[in-house]
Write a protein that holds these residues in place. Structure first.
Motif, mmCIF file in Angstrom:
data_model
loop_
_atom_site.group_PDB
_atom_site.id
_atom_site.type_symbol
_atom_site.label_atom_id
_atom_site.label_comp_id
_atom_site.label_asym_id
_atom_site.label_seq_id
_atom_site.Cartn_x
_atom_site.Cartn_y
_atom_site.Cartn_z
ATOM 1 N N CYS A 54 34.096 39.482 40.501
ATOM 2 C CA CYS A 54 33.395 38.453 39.703
ATOM 3 C C CYS A 54 34.064 37.073 39.752
ATOM 4 O O CYS A 54 35.245 36.957 40.018
ATOM 5 C CB CYS A 54 33.321 38.898 38.256
ATOM 6 N N TRP A 55 33.284 36.091 39.467
ATOM 7 C CA TRP A 55 33.713 34.690 39.335
ATOM 8 C C TRP A 55 34.287 34.089 40.634
ATOM 9 O O TRP A 55 35.085 33.158 40.586
ATOM 10 C CB TRP A 55 34.714 34.489 38.197
ATOM 11 N N ARG A 98 33.987 30.159 40.967
ATOM 12 C CA ARG A 98 33.726 29.620 39.620
ATOM 13 C C ARG A 98 34.104 28.145 39.559
ATOM 14 O O ARG A 98 35.185 27.749 39.985
ATOM 15 C CB ARG A 98 34.537 30.422 38.588
ATOM 16 N N ASP A 125 29.303 39.740 39.951
ATOM 17 C CA ASP A 125 28.619 38.830 39.012
ATOM 18 C C ASP A 125 29.265 37.446 38.935
ATOM 19 O O ASP A 125 30.426 37.272 39.257
ATOM 20 C CB ASP A 125 28.640 39.435 37.601
ATOM 21 N N ASN A 126 28.489 36.502 38.452
ATOM 22 C CA ASN A 126 28.971 35.153 38.094
ATOM 23 C C ASN A 126 29.513 34.368 39.278
ATOM 24 O O ASN A 126 30.389 33.511 39.117
ATOM 25 C CB ASN A 126 30.044 35.221 36.996
ATOM 26 N N ALA A 160 29.651 30.464 38.981
ATOM 27 C CA ALA A 160 29.175 30.137 37.639
ATOM 28 C C ALA A 160 30.169 29.233 36.924
ATOM 29 O O ALA A 160 31.182 28.831 37.487
ATOM 30 C CB ALA A 160 28.965 31.427 36.850
ATOM 31 N N ARG A 213 33.226 30.412 30.598
ATOM 32 C CA ARG A 213 32.506 30.690 29.356
ATOM 33 C C ARG A 213 32.428 29.450 28.455
ATOM 34 O O ARG A 213 33.422 28.803 28.190
ATOM 35 C CB ARG A 213 33.203 31.819 28.612
ATOM 36 N N CYS A 222 23.633 36.362 37.679
ATOM 37 C CA CYS A 222 23.957 34.981 37.300
ATOM 38 C C CYS A 222 24.632 34.188 38.417
ATOM 39 O O CYS A 222 25.584 33.429 38.160
ATOM 40 C CB CYS A 222 24.827 34.951 36.051
ATOM 41 N N GLN A 275 25.228 30.118 37.804
ATOM 42 C CA GLN A 275 24.843 29.735 36.433
ATOM 43 C C GLN A 275 25.392 28.341 36.114
ATOM 44 O O GLN A 275 26.544 28.047 36.386
ATOM 45 C CB GLN A 275 25.391 30.778 35.447
#
Lengths: 434, 262, 564
Positions: free
Chosen positions: B121-122, B125, B140-141, B144, B147, B167, B170
């Motif tokens: 994930c991420w 990011r 995921d993410n 993105a 948070r 996502c 995102q």
């Protein structure tokens, strides 16, 4: 025999505080009024863990508090990736010490939110949340929507005390003055009472929220004839019920947070509430489970900046559920020691997380036996908060209430136990530093 | 050109607990100008303690570099618990041979990261620039925001050879993401700019988007709040064009979703 | 803990005792200022500025609303994080820092007392729980009593005695310090997504905000309360609101103060000093507001000066936060509190590129520069609404340096040259005036000078700030740095900050006021009315409502008998 009034129920997030009990010989012998059936059973208690225990050659052996605490501290002080989990069925005073302990040992501290309403918190971090205290709902909300939640079974007093069935200042007629709508994947005892029931296909909540939002925003024309199994006509009816209300409240449960799109269902639910707010007054609230799951989130936030899943491994707080929540850590096999307090992950965590937990040293603090104590290496029994120990808890609507001590006990409180472990850890670290 | 090989030692990941190593200090920018002994002494986080790179990785250095641009770092061994590969890098190149852990290429501003496997994930990011290539799947993410932020990826290019999780992009505001496979729910969620190309299928893409462009070549599960505009041709292919997300209101619904006609 | 301390050679600013930049010695024994000491630890403050510990009259540092701000802003929390040390807990946050950080940062700026100005009574326990976790500082909190259904009933019936009885009960039940009003009437109307102006009659209750303000001011003055009513009036943040502001000031004219202080303290007036008819012709009307304050004795104000940059806005003024969220489209949290009040929270960026924000920035400074008597005006940023409290040193340096003001004016939106008086104001604050608006004056406004705060006379608390700056310094950058990190901060005789680092973090005290209502019959009748409210409309019982003593482990109690 004495009667104790205004007792606070240490069971669910509704935190009913008008309970009356009879106490005889330092025991609650009868719940006179105020509590639901589940609350009554909690208040009257059952078979407790008798003594602290340490596992020796595969078998739990009784020991003193001192021995158990010392052993626990040794395990935690040397751990490289310790997890401190639970904290929702205890008081904020214990949570505070737990956070200090996590900081001291460079661990991860997390509460049960990560397997219930953690997604709601993540959603709030994206869009905020229009909410209110439960009394505001009682006095003003003429439209109550339960979405993916069934209070008639899970929060038995909720409707009677605060929402659909209660009477309030502007709604003296109680449910005669109100409307009830329910959205759920199946028919429930709550949905049977509702004026509108939308039975949604599993995993389609996000789509339905978007459709209701589009109608509330004035774009009924682009919404297809059916969304998630709900005919457009019903979607428009729900939107109109919102528009025509003076004050609407949506309560949502884990049916929404734990299905496809997870926290983003809540992001969309909140945005639906905001869209409704363009026409009237609206609020939305998660139906929180454990009585103090919210309290841990509150304490953890003011002490660390973040509500749960806080990783202190670098000395400062790092927060990233999906990475730092207990199910992430255990599922990925990261932890080398776990302290579990006031919860039962063996019953509630995914299988891979439980499997890892069973492989590593586990310390559990709890009044009762549960499936997690079955494989724990150190078991430390504690007093029951709200019955044998007092302290702060936060209701699902953020109202802080002090739970009472109703009877005396020889068990140490959660707060004392964790405080003692922290002292031992500090002593070990000081020695190492020399 | 300088090649720095970092091979995770076998015993590091052999315990009951697989504790992640965080290697945001091991970027070309940071290792440039250091000799082998100095690289071995660079601190990395392993759980709640800092260790020497040399204690966790076999380190070998080959050649010389005149700037960080000429530094190439190759990660080898079991990388499934190696986090933050290329996090914050500005120049040079990183190659990871195997599946990598979270935050690969996060906040990167320049240079190139290639993952010869899957990325957790991420990945990417809050990426600002540079190039990230994930030859396998991305979890995921991808690209993105962190948070609570309202800005995800703002620049650079990301390519995923396989599928991507929930996502994707995102709060993305700029840059380009290409997914060769499928994207799970909510690709381009709350997107503010940039471009996402999904060559496979996508479930409810573009929710809350207010700007930017999503192109899907496979099947799409549509949101009920997008408006159908008509047919458009892109690179000789015919697409259905939608505008959204109308759940955000008409003034804000300035995102475009193209779905290839069957 | 050092029992005796002597600070020698410092240049002392102690306005309450008329000491204006004199070389004096300060002696402390057992936490209090004394004439002399026998065997002290000595601090040589040669060439440095010595002031009493800072007193903040209005900063949202604790409670449900602040915590909701933290919860929904992890992106703010990751700014300014620091790992734990031997003395300090781990730190997070910029505009909504965690509790420990709040204590450390204030102490580093030389502050030792902060007033949390908006405590929802039903959530009072929360505020006090956070207080316990804010180290070093002494604190107090003002319960919100103005949108309360009990208050409404008594305002409607004109029963001023019962209203006084009720506020006495409420301040004691919440362990509060005084009477806070936030958008009286309007916050309750927000229960239906509505709002109210000063003279609008409520549909539900048949009373106006003006009536509520007057009645609460009169009730407050029935006791020897240390502080005036603390008012955030109606219509915050809207263009053209200055006229209603002036009307509001008139509402309490003629009410007799029970002590030597104003009758009404009006807070963060920057947000209420707006001219124009819309955001397009928005302009400053700070001058009109300052002129009123200059001419009248019944009001005091604090400014709510803007710090350019990102922050988190939060107030019990629910409708105002909603309109702000509608402008920005950023995240928005709202929390109505049954029978009592509400709260709204939304992040906001004050940008020097935006005309309106630039004008807002000038207004907070204009108010301080145009009000002639510094005892009537206090420096605040309405933390975190107009900016986080760690921006105070920026404001101080800006007040002290016309040069710095001109530099900022030339960098921000040029609308400031047409829409604000600031560019034409030459006044520069001196250190004595700075001491007034940050400690002496604020202590007087809060009535704390009688309780050891805001001055360095014998018997005062041993709270001292030593700034590493020459009294002659005019360089804004150096002034700002000095006020950001003290050379020493001493709290209750203990050195808590040295060379800008926190070296000790003792627990602070909570200051509470106990109004004593004498007529037992009236008090009983009020209690009977209140029991009805709890039975029928509250969601908690009356016995579980008052804040227990466990939440104030270090109380300092101020009795407020009935005024003669």
């Amino acid at each position: 025999m004495t009667v104790v009034t205004d007792v606070v129920c240490p069971l669910c997030g509704s935190v009913c505080d008008d309970i009356e009990v009879e106490v005889e010989e330092n025991k609650i012998t009868k719940v006179i009024k105020g509590a639901c059936a589940v609350g009554k059973s909690k208040l009257q208690g059952h078979e407790r863990i008798k003594s602290p225990m340490i596992r020796v050659n595969g078998v739990l052996k009784e020991c003193s508090y001192d021995e158990a605490i010392k052993k626990a501290a040794e395990l935690l002080a040397k751990a490289r990736r310790p997890l401190l989990y639970g904290w929702s069925s205890t008081v904020c005073e214990a949570d505070k010490v737990g956070i200090a302990l996590a900081e001291e040992i460079g661990g991860v501290v997390d509460n049960t939110a990560s397997v219930c309403h953690g997604p709601s918190v993540l959603a709030i971090q994206d869009v905020g949340i229009p909410c209110c205290t439960l009394g505001q709902i009682k006095n003003r909300a003429d439209l109550v929507i339960y979405w993916g939640s069934n209070p008639a079974n899970a929060h038995m007093n909720h409707m009677k005390r605060y929402s659909y069935i209660s009477k309030g200042y502007f709604l003296p007629g109680g449910k005669k003055d109100k409307k009830l709508a329910v959205v759920d994947v199946r028919e429930t005892s709550t949905s049977k009472m509702a004026e509108l029931f939308a039975q949604i296909e599993p995993g389609k909540d996000f789509l339905l929220f978007s459709a209701v939002r589009a109608v509330l925003m004035g774009y009924e024309d682009i919404v297809p004839d059916e969304v998630g199994g709900i005919p457009k006509e019903k979607i428009v009816t729900l939107a109109n019920m919102i528009k025509e209300s003076r004050f609407f409240i949506t309560f949502f449960g884990m049916g929404v947070t734990q299905s496809r799109c997870r926290q983003n269902n809540i992001v969309n639910a909140i945005q639906t509430t905001r869209a409704g707010h363009l026409h009237t007054k609206g609020a939305i609230m998660p139906m929180r489970g454990h009585y103090n799951v919210n309290g841990f989130n509150q304490v953890c936030t003011w002490e660390t900046g973040y509500p749960f899943a806080v990783d202190f491994s670098r000395g400062f707080a790092w927060y990233n559920p999906g990475e730092t929540a207990s199910t992430d850590l255990l599922g990925r096999g990261e932890c080398d020691v776990a302290l579990i307090i006031a919860s039962d992950p063996a019953s509630h965590f995914p299988a891979d997380a439980v499997k890892h937990l069973a492989r590593i040293p586990v310390i559990i603090i709890d009044p009762y036996h549960n499936p997690t104590t079955e494989f724990a290496d150190i078991v430390i029994p504690s007093a029951i908060c709200g019955i044998e120990a007092e302290g702060s808890v936060y209701r699902m609507d953020n109202v802080p209430i002090r739970v009472r001590k109703v009877v005396n006990t020889d068990y140490m409180s959660d707060e004392e136990i964790v405080e003692r472990i922290l002292e031992e850890v500090r002593a070990i670290k000081e020695k190492e530093g020399e | 050109m300088q090649m720095i090989k970092l091979m995770v030692k076998d015993d590091v990941m052999s315990g009951v607990a697989k504790i992640p190593i965080e290697v945001d200090s091991l970027t070309p920018d940071n290792l440039f100008g250091k000799n082998e002994a100095e690289i071995k002494a660079v601190k990395v986080w392993w759980g709640n303690r800092q260790e020497n790179t040399g204690d966790l990785f076999e380190v070998s250095v080959d050649g010389a570099a005149g700037s960080a641009d000429e530094v190439k770092i190759v990660f080898e061994g079991d990388l499934t618990r190696v986090k933050h590969i290329g996090d914050g890098m500005k120049a040079g190149e990183i190659e990871a041979h195997g599946d990598v852990d979270m935050h690969c290429g996060a906040v990167m501003e320049g240079g190139r990261v290639t993952v010869k496997g899957n990325a957790d994930c991420w990945a990417g990011r809050e990426m600002r620039g540079g190039e990230l290539v994930i030859e396998g799947d991305a979890a995921d993410n991808l690209c993105a925001m962190y948070r609570g932020e309202m800005t995800g990826m703002t620049g650079g290019k990301v390519t995923v050879g396989g599928n991507a999780g929930e996502c994707v992009g995102q709060y993305m505001a700029g840059g380009e993401i290409v997914i060769k496979g499928n994207a799970d729910v909510l690709a381009g969620y709350a997107m503010r700019g940039g471009r996402i190309v999904i060559e496979g299928d996508a479930a409810i893409p573009g929710a809350d988007m207010i700007k930017g462009e999503i192109i899907v070549k496979g099947d799409v599960e549509m949101l009920p709040s997008f408006k159908y505009i008509g047919v458009e041709t892109i690179e000789a292919e015919t697409y259905d064009k939608y505008i959204g997300d109308y759940a955000m209101g008409e003034k804000k619904a300035k995102g475009t979703l193209y779905v290839r006609k069957k | 803990m050092v029992e005796e301390l002597r600070i020698k050679n410092g240049v002392v600013y102690d306005p309450i005792n008329g000491v204006n930049g004199e070389r004096r010695e300060i002696c402390i024994r057992d936490g209090k200022i004394v004439e002399d000491v026998m065997n002290p630890k000595v601090i040589d403050a040669e060439g440095k500025v010595v002031m009493p510990g800072g007193v903040d009259v209005h900063a949202h540092i604790a409670g449900g609303k602040v915590n909701s701000g933290r919860i929904f802003r992890p992106e703010d929390e990751r700014r300014g994080r620091e790992p734990k040390t031997k003395v300090c807990r781990s730190q997070s946050g910029y505009s909504v820092p965690n509790t420990f950080t709040t204590g450390y940062r204030y102490a580093k700026m030389g502050y030792t007392f902060v007033m949390e100005p908006a405590m929802p009574p039903l959530l009072a326990r929360h505020t006090h729980e956070e207080f316990i976790d804010i180290p070093i500082l002494d604190k107090a909190a003002l319960p919100l009593i103005d949108n309360n259904w009990m208050t409404f009933d008594y305002v409607k019936s004109g029963d001023s005695e019962k209203l006084a009885a009720y506020i006495a009960w409420m301040i004691k039940a919440t362990k509060g310090y005084g009477v806070k009003l936030v958008n009286p009437g309007g916050t309750d109307a927000w229960g239906w997504a509505k709002n109210q102006g000063l003279n609008d009659e409520s549909e539900d209750w048949g009373i106006t905000p003006a009536e509520i303000i007057r009645a609460l001011a009169e009730a407050n003055e029935k006791f020897e309360m240390p502080h005036a009513i603390h008012l955030h009036q109606n219509n915050l943040g809207h263009p053209g609101n200055f006229e209603m502001t002036l009307e509001t000031y008139d509402v309490t004219e003629g009410v007799k103060a029970s002590k030597d202080r104003s009758v009404t303290h009006l807070t963060h007036q920057q947000f209420f000093s707006y001219g124009g008819t819309s955001w397009k012709d928005f302009e400053s009307q700070a001058k009109a507001i300052a002129e009123y304050v200059n001419k009248n004795e019944h009001v005091s104000i604090d400014t709510g000066t803007v710090i350019l940059g990102d922050t988190t806005t939060m107030t019990a003024d629910g409708p105002m936060e909603y309109s702000l969220y509608q402008i920005t489209g950023r995240k928005w949290t709202n929390c109505d509190v049954e029978l009592e009040t509400g709260a709204g929270i939304t992040p906001f960026l004050y940008s020097g590129k935006v005309g309106v924000h630039s004008i807002q920035w000038t207004i907070g400074l204009e108010l301080m520069l145009l009000v002639k008597d510094p005892w009537k005006v206090a420096l605040t940023t309405d933390h975190p609404n107009a900016g986080p409290f760690i921006g105070y040193p920026i404001v101080i340096s800006t007040l002290m340096s016309k040069k710095r003001r001109d530099e900022v004016l030339s960098e921000i939106h040029s609308a400031v040259y047409d829409k604000s008086e600031l560019p034409s104001i030459d006044r520069e604050y001196d250190l004595n005036e700075i001491a007034i608006i940050t400690r002496a004056g604020t202590a007087k406004i809060l009535g704390l000078q009688e309780h050891g705060k805001g001055h360095l006379g014998v018997g005062a608390d041993g709270d001292v700030a030593i700034y590493d700056i020459s009294p002659e310094e005019r360089d804004a950058g150096k002034i700002q740095r000095a006020f950001m990190n003290t050379k020493y901060t001493i709290k209750g005789g203990q050195i808590v900050v040295k060379d800008g680092e926190v070296v000790a973090a003792p627990e602070g005290r909570t200051f509470l006021v106990e109004p004593i209502f004498e007529d037992e019959e009236i008090y009983k009748e009020m209690l009977s009315d209140l029991e009805t409210k709890f039975r029928d409309y509250y969601s908690v019982t009356m016995r579980n409502y008052p804040v227990q003593d466990a939440y104030t482990p270090h109380p300092y109690v101020i009795k407020a008998p009935m005024a003669k």
